[in-house]
Design an enzyme around this catalytic site. Structure first.
Site, PDB file in Angstrom:
ATOM      1  N   ARG A 158    -128.438 -78.945  26.192  1.00  0.00           N
ATOM      2  CA  ARG A 158    -129.510 -79.925  26.406  1.00  0.00           C
ATOM      3  C   ARG A 158    -130.117 -79.803  27.800  1.00  0.00           C
ATOM      4  NH1 ARG A 158    -128.581 -84.203  22.203  1.00  0.00           N
ATOM      5  NH2 ARG A 158    -130.150 -85.556  23.126  1.00  0.00           N
ATOM      6  N   TYR A 213    -133.844 -79.269  28.891  1.00  0.00           N
ATOM      7  CA  TYR A 213    -134.706 -80.454  28.840  1.00  0.00           C
ATOM      8  C   TYR A 213    -134.308 -81.439  29.940  1.00  0.00           C
ATOM      9  CZ  TYR A 213    -137.243 -84.375  26.677  1.00  0.00           C
ATOM     10  OH  TYR A 213    -138.091 -85.419  26.423  1.00  0.00           O
TER      11      TYR A 213
END
Ligand code: UDP
Length: 311
Positions: A140, A143
């Site tokens: 993740r 992002y």
């Protein structure tokens, strides 16, 4: 105002574009169409105060504008993880290009940041002062760290060059104009329910999120954009009512009258266990809070999806 809006063909961007046009502004809408769609701009493409430009924010763009809103970045985990290098470049190079433009033109710049800057939070609700719990090398991070770096750049440009940079941290938002294949939980559950297909619960479904209907969010964004003065803090925008994914699934099934059953799927890596905004700054600084409850928002979103998927 003359406004540059990046990510204008996306889910949030297209709603913001409509709001800005309704309020009488002139809008240049950029989008590279990697996840956005021109069909989201149906009513706007012919509008005399709206200009669409296909453009990737990793490259510089110049226009004389009064305000810049940066909404360019895929926001659904499956999309932003599909090309992670591009995702972090979009965040990092995109904001550098736009901050440079703000510095040259004197424009206000409003950056769409995210609750993902809090990572897998160890305190709840999340206040803007919380520094977060982010894995810097996980799937993740392209992002999360991209958005964190963008926030840093906004505040450094503000301190170093005196530009008016404003940062919002957007919590899970849903509504019409989400793509059918968006991959995020609300659109997945609604599309599955309308088709009477199994509803995919990742993990045990006990993780929580707080869902904000897009119209509420857009009101908050507009209030911050038009605030007479900048502020020295990011502002959380979201709906503080928190639900587990199991609760959300039950609500979607009840709302659509679906015969779908629940099916368990593996929990994605680094999936945050909980998320809930503290919106006291939005209330005191912007005089904003969400009004649309999840049941009403789900009904409005379901009726959008039933039209586009023909159910
Ligand atoms: N999720 C789920 N089923 C789906 C899609 C997502 O259970 O079909 C879960 C996901 O694991 C996460 C939550 O729903 O815990 C919200 O996921 P989403 O991708 O919407 O956004 P996130 O908040 O994780 O960025």
């Amino acid at each position: 105002m003359k406004i540059l809006l990046t990510g204008s063909a996306g889910f949030l961007g297209s709603h913001i574009a409509n709001k800005l046009i309704q309020e009488g502004h002139t809008v240049i809408g950029l989008d590279d169409l990697s996840t956005g769609s021109l069909s989201n701009l149906d009513g706007l493409l012919q509008h005399e105060r709206f200009t669409f430009v296909e453009h990737d924010v990793r490259l510089p763009y110049h226009a004389n504008v009064d305000a810049i809103l940066n909404f360019a970045c895929p926001a659904s985990p499956i999309h932003y993880q599909a090309d992670p290098v591009r995702t972090i470049e979009t965040n990092f190079l995109g904001i550098i290009n736009l901050l440079h433009l703000a510095k040259t033109t004197g424009a206000i710049i409003l950056q769409a940041s995210t609750s993902e800057v809090y990572g897998d939070p160890e305190e709840s609700p999340q206040r803007e002062e919380y520094w977060g719990n982010v894995n810097p090398i996980g799937i993740r991070s392209c992002y999360d760290e991209g958005k964190r770096a963008a926030e840093t750049l906004c505040f450094d440009y503000k301190r170093q060059y005196g530009i008016d940079a404003r940062v919002i941290r957007i919590f899970n938002t849903y509504g019409p104009n989400m793509a059918e294949g968006d991959g995020r939980v609300v659109s997945n559950f609604i599309v599955q329910a309308l088709r009477n297909e199994p509803i995919t619960i990742y993990g045990e479904g006990t993780q929580s999120r707080s869902f904000c209907f897009v119209d509420d969010l857009v009101e908050g964004i507009y209030k911050f954009l038009t605030l007479e003065h900048g502020v020295d803090t990011p502002i959380n925008l979201g709906n503080p009512n928190e639900f587990t994914m199991l609760e959300l699934a039950e609500l979607v099934i009840a709302s659509t009258g679906s015969s779908s059953k629940l099916v368990k799927r593996p929990l994605p890596l680094d999936d945050p266990r909980q998320r809930r905004p503290d919106i006291s700054k939005a209330i005191s600084i912007l005089d904003w809070q969400p009004r649309i409850e999840l049941t009403e928002g789900i009904e409005r979103t379901s009726s959008y999806f039933s039209k586009i998927i023909g159910k």
